[in-house]
Design a protein around this motif. Structure first.
Motif, PDB file in Angstrom:
ATOM      1  N   SER A 156      36.944  52.661  37.968  1.00 39.57           N
ATOM      2  CA  SER A 156      36.828  52.518  36.513  1.00 39.57           C
ATOM      3  C   SER A 156      37.980  53.238  35.821  1.00 39.57           C
ATOM      4  O   SER A 156      38.574  54.171  36.366  1.00 39.57           O
ATOM      5  N   GLU A 213      34.503  43.448  46.387  1.00 39.71           N
ATOM      6  CA  GLU A 213      35.634  43.637  45.482  1.00 39.71           C
ATOM      7  C   GLU A 213      35.155  44.362  44.230  1.00 39.71           C
ATOM      8  O   GLU A 213      34.548  43.752  43.349  1.00 39.71           O
ATOM      9  N   ASP A 226      41.613  43.984  40.672  1.00 40.53           N
ATOM     10  CA  ASP A 226      42.779  43.174  40.320  1.00 40.53           C
ATOM     11  C   ASP A 226      43.922  44.024  39.760  1.00 40.53           C
ATOM     12  O   ASP A 226      45.070  43.556  39.694  1.00 40.53           O
ATOM     13  N   GLN A 262      34.954  46.228  40.581  1.00 32.86           N
ATOM     14  CA  GLN A 262      35.543  45.951  39.283  1.00 32.86           C
ATOM     15  C   GLN A 262      36.826  46.765  39.139  1.00 32.86           C
ATOM     16  O   GLN A 262      36.862  47.944  39.475  1.00 32.86           O
ATOM     17  N   GLY A 263      37.896  46.098  38.662  1.00 33.36           N
ATOM     18  CA  GLY A 263      39.184  46.767  38.535  1.00 33.36           C
ATOM     19  C   GLY A 263      40.098  46.551  39.721  1.00 33.36           C
ATOM     20  O   GLY A 263      41.252  46.986  39.706  1.00 33.36           O
ATOM     21  N   ASP A 267      32.663  50.710  42.172  1.00 35.49           N
ATOM     22  CA  ASP A 267      33.024  50.266  40.813  1.00 35.49           C
ATOM     23  C   ASP A 267      33.436  51.469  39.965  1.00 35.49           C
ATOM     24  O   ASP A 267      34.427  51.422  39.231  1.00 35.49           O
ATOM     25  N   LYS A 303      28.023  50.259  43.292  1.00 36.34           N
ATOM     26  CA  LYS A 303      28.150  50.900  41.975  1.00 36.34           C
ATOM     27  C   LYS A 303      29.123  52.073  42.018  1.00 36.34           C
ATOM     28  O   LYS A 303      29.904  52.283  41.084  1.00 36.34           O
TER      29      LYS A 303
END
Length: 353
Positions: free
Chosen positions: A289, A115, A120, A117-118, A285, A282
């Motif tokens: 971003s 999952e 959600d 980052q971001g 992510d 990475k």
């Protein structure tokens, strides 16, 4: 159409390392410590002139992390099939395809849960409930026409049966290209089922130039007037239109109905047994971003996957206008994933492909 043909590895601008051919990478510490990440992707997000969303974010990602991006592109189905063949010697770290091929990749065990980052901030319909994939660029299916040779876009599917489109119309291959598969999905929706859709596509075959494993190859032919009409998607064709002045996007309707389209996002997932697993995480992510998502419309001509990123640039405004008056329907992706091969087989039978 064979599914094992792979489009040549695309050149990436700047200091990005390019893979002329992918060498075998093990999954041991030597590979995992390498400052590299390999992306297998559907075509459309890399610019014709090195000015696409991928070009920008890969360059920024390398500058910020020191991780070089190796990039391989082709039709969505091609990329999945390649990853399937390499399951015992995994080469890719991140896989990006259009539906229903991201679901197909998941069902074939090609993806692992991660999952980014971001995540959600991404709508539930635009991501896997198990964390296997997420949309990174939202997008819609469409067609293009040459506005110089064909000043007025066709409005209906039925118009495309006219003799003036004989050998002047082409769409990418269902089951191989994501946008080609989308032709079948939209036809089944607009005509009210598989049987009437296939009956129509059988008639359309009289005008069809023939198969193409990659949708991005069609727009240049339309721009030059070699053909008048082709399938595509809004993000890719909008970006291409910056350097192809005769390209114009339109959405077919069934005679007597409204023009329709459906969301066809670029969805990304972390490949199971990825040789550079942490680097793949990475990159995912980074794709989600805020910085990268704000560049989706301004640089890439697409729609952000994050709902909290609301661009107001000129591209975003123009993209919004394109969809005015167009009905957006939601395909049953579970059904399509389950029955995709039967739909493709029906298309092959109907068209003699």
């Amino acid at each position: 159409m064979s599914t094992h043909l792979i489009k040549p590895i695309a050149a990436v601008t700047g200091s990005l390392a390019l893979a002329a051919s992918l060498t075998a990478c093990g999954t041991g510490s030597a590979a995992s410590d390498e400052k590299v990440v390999t992306v297998y992707s559907a075509d459309g997000l890399k610019g014709e002139n090195g000015d696409g969303w991928y070009d920008q974010i890969f360059k920024d990602f390398e500058a910020e992390t020191g991780i070089k991006v190796k990039y391989v592109e082709g039709g969505s189905g091609e990329m999945v099939q390649r990853a399937v063949r390499e399951k015992n010697n995994t080469q890719a770290d991140v896989l990006v395809t259009l539906p229903p091929f991201i679901q197909q990749a998941d069902s074939k065990g090609l993806l692992q849960a991660y999952e980014p980052q971001g995540l959600d901030k991404v709508n539930g319909a635009d991501k896997s409930g198990e964390g296997k994939w997420t949309s990174v660029v939202n997008n819609y299916f469409g067609f293009v026409h040459n506005k110089k040779e064909l000043a007025q876009a066709p409005t209906t599917w039925e118009e495309l049966l006219d003799g003036k489109f004989k050998n002047k119309l082409q769409y990418s291959t269902p089951g191989v290209a994501g946008d080609g598969t989308a032709v079948v999905i939209k036809a089944m929706h607009d005509f009210g089922g598989q049987e009437p859709a296939m009956a129509y596509l059988k008639k359309l075959q009289t005008n069809n130039v023939g198969p193409s494993s990659s949708t991005s190859k069609l727009a240049p032919k339309v721009d030059k007037g070699e053909i008048l009409v082709a399938n595509g998607d809004v993000q890719m064709n909008f970006a291409q239109s910056k350097s192809m002045p005769n390209l114009s996007i339109w959405f077919p309707a069934k005679d007597g109905g409204r023009p329709t389209t459906f969301a066809l996002p670029y969805a990304a997932g972390l490949v199971n047994k990825a040789p550079h697993n942490e680097n793949g995480k990475k990159l995912l992510d980074y794709m989600l971003s805020e910085k990268a998502q704000k560049q989706v419309s301004a640089v890439g001509g697409g729609f952000p996957a994050r709902t909290d990123v609301k661009p107001t640039d000129a591209n975003a405004i123009a993209l919004g206008k394109l969809l005015e008056g167009v009905e957006v329907f939601e395909p049953d992706w579970k059904d399509i994933d389950k029955n995709l091969q039967s739909y493709v087989d029906a298309w092959k039978s109907a068209t003699g492909s």
